[in-house]
Design a protein around this motif. Structure first.
Motif, mmCIF file in Angstrom:
data_model
loop_
_atom_site.group_PDB
_atom_site.id
_atom_site.type_symbol
_atom_site.label_atom_id
_atom_site.label_comp_id
_atom_site.label_asym_id
_atom_site.label_seq_id
_atom_site.Cartn_x
_atom_site.Cartn_y
_atom_site.Cartn_z
ATOM 1 N N SER A 40 56.266 -46.397 -87.581
ATOM 2 C CA SER A 40 57.318 -46.495 -88.980
ATOM 3 C C SER A 40 58.219 -47.933 -88.909
ATOM 4 N N ALA A 41 59.156 -48.241 -88.046
ATOM 5 C CA ALA A 41 59.542 -49.511 -87.396
ATOM 6 C C ALA A 41 59.220 -50.153 -86.674
ATOM 7 N N GLY A 88 54.888 -55.195 -93.541
ATOM 8 C CA GLY A 88 52.823 -56.115 -92.915
ATOM 9 C C GLY A 88 54.013 -56.712 -92.151
ATOM 10 N N GLU A 89 55.284 -56.639 -92.134
ATOM 11 C CA GLU A 89 55.944 -57.894 -91.088
ATOM 12 C C GLU A 89 55.635 -57.118 -89.366
ATOM 13 N N ALA A 148 63.558 -55.092 -80.188
ATOM 14 C CA ALA A 148 64.124 -55.304 -79.699
ATOM 15 C C ALA A 148 65.688 -54.911 -81.398
ATOM 16 N N ASP A 149 64.615 -55.842 -81.920
ATOM 17 C CA ASP A 149 65.610 -55.517 -83.668
ATOM 18 C C ASP A 149 64.431 -54.370 -84.618
ATOM 19 N N GLN A 150 64.444 -53.345 -84.064
ATOM 20 C CA GLN A 150 63.885 -52.521 -84.826
ATOM 21 C C GLN A 150 64.676 -50.733 -85.355
ATOM 22 N N ASP A 151 63.950 -50.747 -86.345
ATOM 23 C CA ASP A 151 65.464 -49.735 -87.079
ATOM 24 C C ASP A 151 65.534 -48.346 -86.188
ATOM 25 N N ARG A 152 66.297 -48.385 -85.380
ATOM 26 C CA ARG A 152 65.939 -46.902 -84.365
ATOM 27 C C ARG A 152 65.432 -45.914 -85.437
ATOM 28 N N ALA A 204 70.171 -46.625 -77.095
ATOM 29 C CA ALA A 204 70.818 -46.122 -79.380
ATOM 30 C C ALA A 204 70.333 -47.185 -79.240
ATOM 31 N N ASP A 205 70.306 -48.053 -78.795
ATOM 32 C CA ASP A 205 70.350 -49.200 -79.680
ATOM 33 C C ASP A 205 70.042 -50.497 -78.622
#
Length: 414
Positions: A254-255, A260-261, A266-270, A311-312
């Motif tokens: 889902s992240a 559609g993008e 590294a840029d995903q909203d965890r 965590a990030d």
């Protein structure tokens, strides 16, 4: 055929609900039914045709009379009767009639997974080509149509149909058994099965000409098959390892694709990652580790766990990731694994040694857009912007998925 007056009084909503339940039943039960009938009749063709006939009958009868209380048992019984009719019409198989007629109408209680697993091993026999293994697994075990398989594997329907026909013919003429291998034979055969399931999951993502959204049905089929194998072989740590790996991948979906993008790890909203899937992935990997027989799928899953535990992106334990990749090379030294290791190497030792590793893979991966994209990233870290731009442009040329093209194009335009 439904009479016109009956057809006019049909309830479209009821028909849709019946069809949806049938589709779910076919997905969950067709592999088990095909496996049981193939074992009883000795013919994968007869088994598949009987199940197809039973599905056609269900489409009509379930709409007319409602979904039966035990849909899977209904499908098994209908397919068994269909198989009997086919055998009666075929002299070649008349001597098999006594076997199937005497067989129980369904699998013994508590052995529901057994019939699917021998079928899966038969479909993934090393005598069959990789493409044939994948197509036959999708058809016989997952119940996909030729058209669905063609879409999933980016192939022409005629080519898929020919692969399936040739594979089934080879199973028959070569006497390939539908059984779970034992002893020393099992490990290499199991690895083929796990590889095919992994390919299924990968094929569901980044489809040519589409955006970043996954083919959810195909991805779910792959995860379902991984569960079938792991549940049936709970003492096989590699089966657990693949299941854990797919659970970690599924948790991030889902992240990974938003509107559609494509969103890189590294840029995903965890916060969008699925916590229950992550927890199940960790517990499954722990179960595999307790068996103390490491292998490549467990190591792939352990690498995914490292990313899941951070965590990030900045908190990723890249030294542990690199160490795991070094261990993985003993089991899987494929060019793609070495390319991924180079990404971790860049984080620990810097871009220069990483570029040397990437360039060493040119002969193997020069036609892969991923190789050029990784190389562009490393070159950019070295300050070689012109070379990085050239690598990104080449990656763009080789990329068929629209979301990946947009992602690379955005880097080129900076």
């Amino acid at each position: 055929m439904i009479p016109s007056d009956a057809a006019s009084s049909r309830d479209p909503a009821g028909d849709a609900a019946s069809d949806l339940r049938l589709a779910r039943t076919v997905r969950e039960e067709s592999g088990r039914v095909v496996g049981a009938l193939a074992r009883w009749t000795g013919s994968l063709d007869v088994a598949e045709e009987a199940v197809a006939g039973a599905v056609e009958a269900a489409l009509v009868q379930w709409r007319a009379h409602g979904v039966p209380p035990r849909p899977g048992a209904w499908l098994m019984q209908a397919a068994r009767h269909d198989a009997l009719d086919r055998l009666r019409r075929d002299r070649t198989y008349r001597d098999k009639l006594a076997l199937i007629a005497a067989a129980p109408p369904g699998p013994p209680a508590g052995t529901e997974l057994d019939d699917r697993l021998p079928l899966l091993f038969g479909c993934c026999h090393p005598a069959l080509s990789h493409d044939a293994q994948l197509a036959l697994t999708l058809r016989a075990v997952c119940g996909l149509t030729t058209a669905q398989i063609a879409r999933a594997t980016f192939s022409a329907e005629t080519a898929v149909g020919q692969r399936i026909v040739r594979a089934k013919r080879k199973i028959g003429t070569a006497g390939i058994p539908l059984r779970i291998p034992e002893g020393a034979e099992r490990a290499p055969r199991l690895d083929i099965v796990l590889t095919i399931v992994s390919v299924m999951y990968s094929e569901a993502h980044l489809v040519a000409g589409r955006d970043a959204a996954a083919d959810r049905d195909l991805a779910d089929d792959a995860l379902w098959l991984a569960r079938v194998v792991a549940d049936a072989l709970p003492r096989e740590p590699e089966a657990l390892g693949l299941l854990a790996l797919l659970l970690f991948h599924r948790a991030r979906e889902s992240a990974r694709a938003v509107d559609g993008e494509l969103v890189l790890l590294a840029d995903q909203d965890r916060t969008r990652w699925d916590a229950p899937f992550l927890a199940e992935g960790r517990s499954t990997l722990d179960r595999a580790a307790r068996l103390r027989r490491p292998g490549r799928w467990q190591l792939h899953a352990a690498i995914a766990a490292c990313h899941a535990d951070a965590a990030d992106a900045a908190s990723t334990d890249w030294l542990q990731v690199l160490t795991l990749y070094d261990m993985l090379l003993a089991y899987d030294a494929s060019p793609v694994v070495r390319l991924n290791r180079a990404v971790a190497l860049a984080r620990i030792e810097g871009p220069e040694p990483a570029l040397a590793e990437v360039d060493a893979l040119e002969d193997a991966l020069a036609r892969s857009h991923l190789w050029h994209a990784v190389r562009a990233s490393v070159l950019r870290d070295l300050g070689r912007d012109d070379d990085a731009l050239a690598a990104d442009l080449r990656a763009l040329e080789l990329t068929a998925n629209e979301a990946e093209r947009r992602l690379i194009a955005a880097r080129v335009e900076r």
